[in-house]
Design an enzyme around this catalytic site. Structure first.
Site, PDB file in Angstrom:
ATOM      1  N   SER A 247      22.178  27.189 -20.626  1.00  0.00           N
ATOM      2  CA  SER A 247      20.834  27.543 -21.100  1.00  0.00           C
ATOM      3  C   SER A 247      19.918  26.309 -21.156  1.00  0.00           C
ATOM      4  O   SER A 247      19.603  25.769 -20.098  1.00  0.00           O
ATOM      5  CB  SER A 247      20.935  28.264 -22.445  1.00  0.00           C
ATOM      6  OG  SER A 247      19.772  29.024 -22.664  1.00  0.00           O
ATOM      7  N   ASP A 270      23.467  30.188 -16.910  1.00  0.00           N
ATOM      8  CA  ASP A 270      22.355  30.932 -17.505  1.00  0.00           C
ATOM      9  C   ASP A 270      21.229  29.971 -17.905  1.00  0.00           C
ATOM     10  O   ASP A 270      20.773  29.955 -19.049  1.00  0.00           O
ATOM     11  CB  ASP A 270      22.824  31.711 -18.738  1.00  0.00           C
ATOM     12  CG  ASP A 270      22.469  33.196 -18.605  1.00  0.00           C
ATOM     13  OD1 ASP A 270      22.694  33.944 -19.566  1.00  0.00           O
ATOM     14  OD2 ASP A 270      21.958  33.601 -17.537  1.00  0.00           O
ATOM     15  N   HIS A 327      23.914  36.418 -22.627  1.00  0.00           N
ATOM     16  CA  HIS A 327      23.709  34.970 -22.743  1.00  0.00           C
ATOM     17  C   HIS A 327      24.863  34.303 -23.494  1.00  0.00           C
ATOM     18  O   HIS A 327      25.294  33.205 -23.161  1.00  0.00           O
ATOM     19  CB  HIS A 327      22.394  34.712 -23.468  1.00  0.00           C
ATOM     20  CG  HIS A 327      21.819  33.356 -23.213  1.00  0.00           C
ATOM     21  ND1 HIS A 327      21.711  32.800 -21.958  1.00  0.00           N
ATOM     22  CD2 HIS A 327      21.328  32.432 -24.073  1.00  0.00           C
ATOM     23  CE1 HIS A 327      21.175  31.598 -22.050  1.00  0.00           C
ATOM     24  NE2 HIS A 327      20.928  31.343 -23.316  1.00  0.00           N
TER      25      HIS A 327
HETATM   26  C1  LIG Z   1      16.404  33.459 -34.071  1.00  0.00           C
HETATM   27  C2  LIG Z   1      16.737  32.261 -33.261  1.00  0.00           C
HETATM   28  N1  LIG Z   1      15.901  32.171 -32.038  1.00  0.00           N
HETATM   29  C3  LIG Z   1      15.686  30.687 -31.904  1.00  0.00           C
HETATM   30  C4  LIG Z   1      14.780  30.323 -30.821  1.00  0.00           C
HETATM   31  C5  LIG Z   1      16.566  32.728 -30.805  1.00  0.00           C
HETATM   32  C6  LIG Z   1      18.113  32.574 -30.931  1.00  0.00           C
HETATM   33  N2  LIG Z   1      18.819  32.738 -29.639  1.00  0.00           N
HETATM   34  C7  LIG Z   1      19.640  33.945 -29.465  1.00  0.00           C
HETATM   35  C8  LIG Z   1      20.900  33.776 -30.284  1.00  0.00           C
HETATM   36  C9  LIG Z   1      21.790  32.561 -30.459  1.00  0.00           C
HETATM   37  C10 LIG Z   1      22.370  33.681 -31.261  1.00  0.00           C
HETATM   38  C11 LIG Z   1      23.562  33.711 -32.173  1.00  0.00           C
HETATM   39  C12 LIG Z   1      24.444  32.632 -32.183  1.00  0.00           C
HETATM   40  C13 LIG Z   1      25.530  32.666 -33.062  1.00  0.00           C
HETATM   41  C14 LIG Z   1      25.694  33.769 -33.906  1.00  0.00           C
HETATM   42  C15 LIG Z   1      26.875  33.795 -34.837  1.00  0.00           C
HETATM   43  F1  LIG Z   1      26.694  34.702 -35.783  1.00  0.00           F
HETATM   44  F2  LIG Z   1      27.984  34.141 -34.143  1.00  0.00           F
HETATM   45  F3  LIG Z   1      27.035  32.590 -35.371  1.00  0.00           F
HETATM   46  C16 LIG Z   1      24.812  34.839 -33.898  1.00  0.00           C
HETATM   47  C17 LIG Z   1      23.718  34.826 -33.006  1.00  0.00           C
HETATM   48  C18 LIG Z   1      20.966  33.963 -31.755  1.00  0.00           C
HETATM   49  C19 LIG Z   1      22.134  34.625 -30.127  1.00  0.00           C
HETATM   50  C20 LIG Z   1      18.717  31.783 -28.658  1.00  0.00           C
HETATM   51  O1  LIG Z   1      18.135  30.751 -28.872  1.00  0.00           O
HETATM   52  C21 LIG Z   1      19.379  31.997 -27.274  1.00  0.00           C
HETATM   53  N3  LIG Z   1      19.384  30.678 -26.615  1.00  0.00           N
HETATM   54  C22 LIG Z   1      20.456  29.831 -26.738  1.00  0.00           C
HETATM   55  S1  LIG Z   1      21.800  30.300 -27.662  1.00  0.00           S
HETATM   56  C23 LIG Z   1      22.920  28.889 -27.639  1.00  0.00           C
HETATM   57  C24 LIG Z   1      23.821  28.951 -28.805  1.00  0.00           C
HETATM   58  C25 LIG Z   1      23.313  28.683 -30.081  1.00  0.00           C
HETATM   59  C26 LIG Z   1      24.135  28.800 -31.184  1.00  0.00           C
HETATM   60  C27 LIG Z   1      25.453  29.186 -31.008  1.00  0.00           C
HETATM   61  F4  LIG Z   1      26.238  29.274 -32.080  1.00  0.00           F
HETATM   62  C28 LIG Z   1      25.977  29.443 -29.744  1.00  0.00           C
HETATM   63  C29 LIG Z   1      25.144  29.334 -28.647  1.00  0.00           C
HETATM   64  N4  LIG Z   1      20.499  28.635 -26.147  1.00  0.00           N
HETATM   65  C30 LIG Z   1      19.437  28.182 -25.410  1.00  0.00           C
HETATM   66  O2  LIG Z   1      19.478  27.074 -24.876  1.00  0.00           O
HETATM   67  C31 LIG Z   1      18.300  29.039 -25.306  1.00  0.00           C
HETATM   68  C32 LIG Z   1      18.286  30.265 -25.912  1.00  0.00           C
HETATM   69  C33 LIG Z   1      17.067  30.929 -25.687  1.00  0.00           C
HETATM   70  C34 LIG Z   1      16.277  30.100 -24.901  1.00  0.00           C
HETATM   71  C35 LIG Z   1      17.019  28.848 -24.600  1.00  0.00           C
END
Ligand SMILES: CCN(CC)CCN(C[C@]12C[C@](c3ccc(C(F)(F)F)cc3)(C1)C2)C(=O)Cn1c(SCc2ccc(F)cc2)nc(=O)c2c1C=CC2
Length: 402
Positions: A247, A270, A327
């Protein structure tokens, strides 16, 4: 029908011929230093201690900040859900000397940190790679830490104060950096563009540190782990180095390839292309492999990847999409919750997480063999690079704008 009770959750063990060792490295102690988790082929031992997946509770606080939920409550929930998971590797296992191994630098996503991609990193190490999963200090990680020199104690209180963190190194004070969310009204591009440049520099700094470790130079690892880093002398093939990331880490791959030709190829999982400058697309020369999930991508993002295709090296630009994945199918969370929590939180797609990560790992190994010139049998998976599998789509499922 697999049993649905929770005892079958866990990060899947690696499938390659080598046992995997894992050790953390930080040098120097400041926020400008390098910090990574190293995965490497190690001498097999059946009773080795395994590293913690989430090394300390500061990461739970950071995750709560990232997910915009209350710290106190979520620390208990995260601890209950994820606190006991271990990484299928030997903590500080003895390095297995066997010629020089190719090197992969891994860059985590927004809100992640260095330990969350262990299913990918342990698999690469078991197949004969040395993998450094960096922890970025650009405030895009959920949390990270570093140290300050303790101010000189005034003479009067001779007795050393109670140490806050027993394994913290001498006379250094631990400091935590948490995820920085966008401020209301703040425009996102300047922040993300600055961060992706810092992230690329941190990947290069990690590589430079590995090069010093490879030279046998005694390195002062601030974390004082039980691992003898001098055993890694002459362990790395410095002509065979790749950069990989998920990402935001996928954008970091492109930026790092541009900045340092020591990276011979890149694998972007991704990728989120938004943080990159327009003019970067014509400057990247190395081979790039885009491995996308079915649900995350959109036309604008894909069209930026395609801009990397139009250049002369298009033969070496590949893209596949893994059907039934989301993702979060790339980070380890996809293995660590039951089906219904996983689906609700979008941590799992329709495809079995193990099948998805196997396709990603095997396609990556085939691409790395092709572009690093390895003499292994990873070419058995060349068809996956072309998307030839019933769970793969060549290119993308996204209907692209012309
Ligand atoms: C509301 C937050 N809002 C912030 C901008 C958007 C939040 N979001 C979707 C999420 C991460 C999600 C997630 C994690 C972990 C649990 C758990 F419960 F399991 F811990 C739940 C729910 C919430 C799915 C993303 O950011 C997606 N994303 C990611 S996710 C990378 C990641 C982060 C934390 C982790 F523990 C594992 C992986 N990396 C990127 O580089 C980019 C994006 C979007 C564009 C660029």
């Amino acid at each position: 029908m697999g049993n649905s009770c929770s005892n079958n959750l866990g990060i899947p063990p690696a499938k390659g011929p080598n046992a995997v060792g894992c050790s953390d490295f930080m040098m120097d102690h400041t926020v400008e230093g390098t910090f990574f988790r190293l995965y490497y082929p190690c001498v097999a031992s059946d009773n080795a201690e395994k590293p913690d997946w989430i090394p300390c509770k500061g990461y739970f606080y950071g995750l709560a900040d990232f997910l915009k939920i209350n710290r106190g409550l979520s620390e208990k929930i995260f601890n209950y859900l994820f606190g006991s998971f271990k990484i299928p590797a030997a903590l500080n296992g003895s390095y297995k000397q066997n010629g020089k191994y190719p090197v992969v630098i891994f860059s985590h996503g927004l809100g992640a940190f260095r330990t969350l991609y262990s299913a990918i990193c342990t698999e690469l190490a078991s197949q004969g790679f040395i993998v450094a999963s960096v922890e970025h200090r650009d405030e895009s990680a959920s949390a990270t830490y570093f140290y300050h020199q303790k101010p000189q104690e005034p003479e009067k209180d001779k007795a050393s104060p109670l140490k806050p963190n027993p394994e913290a190194p001498e006379n250094l004070v631990e400091e935590w950096m948490y995820y920085r969310s966008l401020k209301p009204g703040e425009s996102e591009f300047p922040l993300r563009n600055k961060q992706v440049k810092q992230r690329a520099d941190e990947c290069i700094k990690a590589l430079d540190t590995l090069i010093q470790i490879n030279s046998g130079k005694t390195m002062e690892n601030v974390l004082q782990t039980e691992f003898d880093w001098t055993t890694l002398e002459n362990s790395m093939d410095l002509c065979r180095i790749a950069v990989m990331g998920h990402s935001f880490g996928g954008a970091t791959v492109i930026e790092a390839l541009c900045k340092d030709v020591n990276f011979k190829c890149g694998i972007a999982l991704d990728a989120w292309m938004f943080p990159l400058d327009e003019e970067i697309y014509v400057r990247v020369k190395q081979p790039i492999f885009f491995i996308n999930s079915e649900k995350f991508q959109w036309a604008g993002n894909i069209s930026r990847m395609r801009k990397l295709d139009s250049s002369s090296t298009s033969m070496q630009r590949k893209m596949i999409t893994i059907k039934g994945t989301v993702h979060q199918s790339f980070p380890d969370f996809t293995f660590l919750t039951g089906n219904w929590i996983g689906k609700i939180l979008k941590l799992k797609g329709e495809l079995d997480p193990q099948v998805g990560i196997d396709l990603c790992n095997r396609a990556s190994l085939a691409f790395l063999q092709r572009h690093l010139g390895l003499d292994k049998d990873f070419n058995q998976w060349d068809h996956l690079i072309e998307g030839k599998d019933h769970n793969l789509i060549p290119g993308t499922n996204v209907t692209e704008i012309s």
